[in-house]
Design a protein around this motif. Structure first.
Motif, PDB file in Angstrom:
ATOM      1  N   ASP A   1       0.828  -1.200   0.000  1.00  0.00           N
ATOM      2  CA  ASP A   1       0.000   0.000   0.000  1.00  0.00           C
ATOM      3  C   ASP A   1       0.867   1.256   0.000  1.00  0.00           C
ATOM      4  O   ASP A   1       0.484   2.290  -0.559  1.00  0.00           O
ATOM      5  N   TYR A   2       2.054   1.189   0.643  1.00  0.00           N
ATOM      6  CA  TYR A   2       2.944   2.350   0.683  1.00  0.00           C
ATOM      7  C   TYR A   2       3.343   2.783  -0.726  1.00  0.00           C
ATOM      8  O   TYR A   2       3.379   3.973  -1.036  1.00  0.00           O
ATOM      9  N   ALA A   3       3.670   1.827  -1.572  1.00  0.00           N
ATOM     10  CA  ALA A   3       4.085   2.142  -2.936  1.00  0.00           C
ATOM     11  C   ALA A   3       2.890   2.543  -3.797  1.00  0.00           C
ATOM     12  O   ALA A   3       2.969   3.501  -4.579  1.00  0.00           O
ATOM     13  N   VAL A   4       1.780   1.817  -3.656  1.00  0.00           N
ATOM     14  CA  VAL A   4       0.613   2.055  -4.500  1.00  0.00           C
ATOM     15  C   VAL A   4       0.002   3.427  -4.214  1.00  0.00           C
ATOM     16  O   VAL A   4      -0.237   4.223  -5.130  1.00  0.00           O
ATOM     17  N   LYS A   5      -0.259   3.731  -2.951  1.00  0.00           N
ATOM     18  CA  LYS A   5      -0.927   4.987  -2.611  1.00  0.00           C
ATOM     19  C   LYS A   5      -0.062   6.204  -2.892  1.00  0.00           C
ATOM     20  O   LYS A   5      -0.566   7.271  -3.242  1.00  0.00           O
TER      21      LYS A   5
END
Length: 247
Positions: A163-167
């Protein structure tokens, strides 16, 4: 590294990023000390070699999330600074690490971003991660969560931390730690591989993006783990280990 206080919690008023001149100076000095320690510890204790299929200096205008296998109690705290250089690296860590005598209090100044204990603090924590990425730094994540010293397998892990990379719409990289035999010592040499970048597929729903990105990183880490040529510590399923001990 194991904390004397595994139940250490963050105070309600914990601040992830301090912006005063004194705080920025302290961060710079202690990060440099940590980097020097990483050089010395890597050479003398880990016999470290870093192999970069990609170099962070080629990505000056973006932050990056780096995912690694968790196999060194001390090395995993400091080695990412060497691997991610010239970018500065901030490592997402358990709050228990702050309970380590002496060094625990210094870890946030060296780049640790402790995970909050409750949802009330989550907004500030995620804001700190976002800010560090917007500053074009690296954020280091160990999705396996628990350290297994010298483990040569890549343990399964969920897509949650992707989620850190995606968001934040930044590329993902993977840092795979492997171990090789040394000629005159039982303790192995440590070789760390940096691979990437891996990008989320924006055409997919958010959860599918995280899962697809996890699959890319996990596959690469599994492939790299094949570079290990020895098992300094042997891990067995609990039942198999119990049967072995009875023999």
């Amino acid at each position: 590294m194991e904390s004397a206080d595994q139940n250490h919690t963050l105070p309600d008023d914990y601040v992830w990023i301090r912006e005063s001149k004194r705080a920025r100076f302290a961060r710079s000095v202690l990060y440099a000390v940590g980097y020097l320690f990483a050089l010395i510890y890597g050479k003398t204790a880990l016999h470290l070699k870093i192999v970069r299929a990609v170099d962070m200096k080629d990505y000056p205008n973006t932050g990056a999330v780096v995912y690694g296998n968790h196999t060194q109690p001390i090395g995993d705290v400091f080695v990412p600074a060497l691997v991610c250089n010239p970018k500065r690296c901030y490592t997402i860590a358990s709050p228990a690490n702050l309970g380590i005598p002496v060094i625990g209090a210094l870890l946030p100044w060296m780049g640790a971003l402790p995970i909050p204990n409750n949802y009330r603090q989550m907004k500030e924590f995620l804001g700190a991660v976002r800010q560090r990425l917007q500053e074009h730094n690296c954020v280091m994540v160990y999705p396996e969560q628990h350290v297994w010293p010298y483990c040569t397998q890549i343990r399964p892990y969920p897509a949650t931390s992707f989620d850190y990379a995606v968001k934040n719409k930044v590329p993902a990289f993977c840092m795979t730690t492997t171990y090789q035999r040394r000629r005159f010592s039982e303790k192995p040499r440590t070789t760390v591989y940096l691979d990437g970048p891996f990008y989320a597929d924006a055409s997919l729903p958010p959860q599918a993006q995280k899962e697809a990105l996890r699959d890319q990183v996990y596959t690469c880490m599994q492939k790299r783990s094949g570079q290990s040529t020895c098992q300094y510590v042997e891990y067995r399923p609990m039942q198999e280990a119990a049967e072995h001990d009875r023999e």
